[in-house]
Design a protein around this motif. Structure first.
Motif, PDB file in Angstrom:
ATOM      1  N   ILE A  34       0.848  -1.199   0.000  1.00  0.00           N
ATOM      2  CA  ILE A  34       0.000   0.000   0.000  1.00  0.00           C
ATOM      3  C   ILE A  34       0.883   1.248   0.000  1.00  0.00           C
ATOM      4  CG2 ILE A  34      -1.956   1.143   1.122  1.00  0.00           C
ATOM      5  CD1 ILE A  34      -2.464  -1.868   0.517  1.00  0.00           C
ATOM      6  N   CYS A  35       0.632   2.153  -0.935  1.00  0.00           N
ATOM      7  CA  CYS A  35       1.422   3.384  -1.065  1.00  0.00           C
ATOM      8  C   CYS A  35       0.622   4.588  -0.557  1.00  0.00           C
ATOM      9  CB  CYS A  35       1.806   3.609  -2.519  1.00  0.00           C
ATOM     10  SG  CYS A  35       2.745   2.238  -3.260  1.00  0.00           S
ATOM     11  N   HIS A  36       1.228   5.368   0.337  1.00  0.00           N
ATOM     12  CA  HIS A  36       0.531   6.485   0.998  1.00  0.00           C
ATOM     13  C   HIS A  36       0.554   7.763   0.162  1.00  0.00           C
ATOM     14  CE1 HIS A  36       4.064   8.806   2.355  1.00  0.00           C
ATOM     15  NE2 HIS A  36       4.614   7.702   2.854  1.00  0.00           N
ATOM     16  N   VAL A  49      -6.919   6.664   4.617  1.00  0.00           N
ATOM     17  CA  VAL A  49      -7.289   5.945   3.390  1.00  0.00           C
ATOM     18  C   VAL A  49      -6.310   4.808   3.131  1.00  0.00           C
ATOM     19  CG1 VAL A  49      -7.678   6.142   0.911  1.00  0.00           C
ATOM     20  CG2 VAL A  49      -8.464   7.958   2.436  1.00  0.00           C
ATOM     21  N   ALA A  50      -5.019   5.043   3.377  1.00  0.00           N
ATOM     22  CA  ALA A  50      -4.033   3.967   3.234  1.00  0.00           C
ATOM     23  C   ALA A  50      -4.358   2.819   4.188  1.00  0.00           C
ATOM     24  CB  ALA A  50      -2.628   4.500   3.491  1.00  0.00           C
ATOM     25  N   GLN A  51      -4.760   3.156   5.411  1.00  0.00           N
ATOM     26  CA  GLN A  51      -5.152   2.109   6.358  1.00  0.00           C
ATOM     27  C   GLN A  51      -6.396   1.371   5.875  1.00  0.00           C
ATOM     28  OE1 GLN A  51      -4.898   2.676  10.637  1.00  0.00           O
ATOM     29  NE2 GLN A  51      -4.005   4.705  10.329  1.00  0.00           N
ATOM     30  N   SER A  64      -0.616  -7.575   4.367  1.00  0.00           N
ATOM     31  CA  SER A  64      -0.598  -6.171   3.962  1.00  0.00           C
ATOM     32  C   SER A  64       0.646  -5.459   4.485  1.00  0.00           C
ATOM     33  CB  SER A  64      -1.860  -5.474   4.487  1.00  0.00           C
ATOM     34  OG  SER A  64      -1.788  -4.088   4.264  1.00  0.00           O
ATOM     35  N   VAL A  65       1.339  -4.753   3.600  1.00  0.00           N
ATOM     36  CA  VAL A  65       2.513  -3.972   3.978  1.00  0.00           C
ATOM     37  C   VAL A  65       2.314  -2.526   3.541  1.00  0.00           C
ATOM     38  CG1 VAL A  65       5.004  -3.663   3.720  1.00  0.00           C
ATOM     39  CG2 VAL A  65       4.043  -5.976   3.776  1.00  0.00           C
ATOM     40  N   ARG A  66       2.193  -1.626   4.522  1.00  0.00           N
ATOM     41  CA  ARG A  66       2.263  -0.188   4.258  1.00  0.00           C
ATOM     42  C   ARG A  66       3.691   0.253   4.550  1.00  0.00           C
ATOM     43  NH1 ARG A  66      -0.800   1.813   8.626  1.00  0.00           N
ATOM     44  NH2 ARG A  66      -0.713  -0.327   9.422  1.00  0.00           N
ATOM     45  N   PHE A  67       4.141   1.304   3.915  1.00  0.00           N
ATOM     46  CA  PHE A  67       5.507   1.762   4.169  1.00  0.00           C
ATOM     47  C   PHE A  67       5.581   3.274   4.020  1.00  0.00           C
ATOM     48  CE2 PHE A  67       5.248   1.384  -0.370  1.00  0.00           C
ATOM     49  CZ  PHE A  67       6.095   2.346  -0.885  1.00  0.00           C
ATOM     50  N   ASN A  68       6.551   3.862   4.700  1.00  0.00           N
ATOM     51  CA  ASN A  68       6.805   5.294   4.558  1.00  0.00           C
ATOM     52  C   ASN A  68       7.829   5.537   3.453  1.00  0.00           C
ATOM     53  OD1 ASN A  68       5.098   6.601   6.402  1.00  0.00           O
ATOM     54  ND2 ASN A  68       6.463   6.158   8.124  1.00  0.00           N
ATOM     55  N   PHE A  69       7.487   6.424   2.535  1.00  0.00           N
ATOM     56  CA  PHE A  69       8.453   6.821   1.518  1.00  0.00           C
ATOM     57  C   PHE A  69       9.680   7.450   2.174  1.00  0.00           C
ATOM     58  CE2 PHE A  69       4.486   7.298  -1.152  1.00  0.00           C
ATOM     59  CZ  PHE A  69       4.762   6.248  -1.994  1.00  0.00           C
TER      60      PHE A  69
END
Length: 207
Positions: A34-36, A49-51, A64-69
């Motif tokens: 998932i890209c924020h 929305v990313a969540q 699910s993997v969210r990450f900080n740019f």
């Protein structure tokens, strides 16, 4: 996202990248990345929305993997006008994806541009099985063409990325766009509906 969310750092092209991982209770059907939204406008992996994208993926059994740019939160480096941020997404995919594992790429706003761009850059045989874009940044970024089964959702009253810009991008591709009537860019008050719509559309794509 919840008490079970696991935080870790991985090696990225500009230094460490901070990741948040949520695992389904059963064996995962694949990896969702998932890209924020825009890092220079407050976007982080904790964006609502990313969540919501992550929750929809998790409900369908994806890890699910969210990450900080780069330059956001604990991620090292600095803003690179979208170029390096695509490299960051590809690094996260490479670090977390098992050989041959199914991939769902998703993003919100600027993250939608990054997700679509990362999908385009993955070689044949490694392309994502699913692509989901919410309020993609089609006005300020050059979003590449996407597969015909891509899920695209946009708010009718979006004052950050006009709906007209996304329709102009989608029209030459004959790509359907799901429009939430009266809804702004951040889907305030509509996150439950957004999650349910994503789950339903991604289930349809999988059928």
């Amino acid at each position: 996202m919840n008490a079970q969310t696991e935080r870790q750092l991985i090696a990225g092209p500009a230094g460490a990248l901070e990741c948040a991982i949520d695992r389904p209770t059963a064996a995962p059907v694949g990896l969702a990345v998932i890209c924020h939204p825009h890092p220079q406008h407050g976007g982080t992996l904790d964006n609502k929305v990313a969540q919501t994208l992550a929750r929809a993926a998790l409900a369908l059994g994806w890890r699910s993997v969210r990450f900080n740019f780069r330059g956001v939160g604990a991620s090292q480096g600095g803003w690179d006008e979208g170029r390096g941020e695509i490299d960051d997404a590809l690094a996260v995919i490479a670090a977390h994806r098992a050989p041959g594992e199914a991939l769902l790429l998703a993003g919100f706003s600027f993250g939608g541009f990054v997700a679509a761009s990362a999908a385009a850059r993955l070689p044949e045989g490694e392309k994502p099985q699913r692509l989901a874009l919410v309020g993609p940044s089609t006005q300020k970024q050059q979003v590449p063409p996407v597969p015909a089964d891509t899920v695209v959702i946009h708010g009718e009253a979006d004052d950050v990325v006009p709906l007209s810009a996304t329709l102009e991008w989608a029209r030459p591709q004959s790509l359907p766009v799901i429009v939430f009537p009266g809804t702004g860019h951040f889907f305030h008050g509509q996150l439950g509906l957004l999650k349910n719509t994503l789950v339903r559309q991604l289930q349809m794509a999988a059928a």
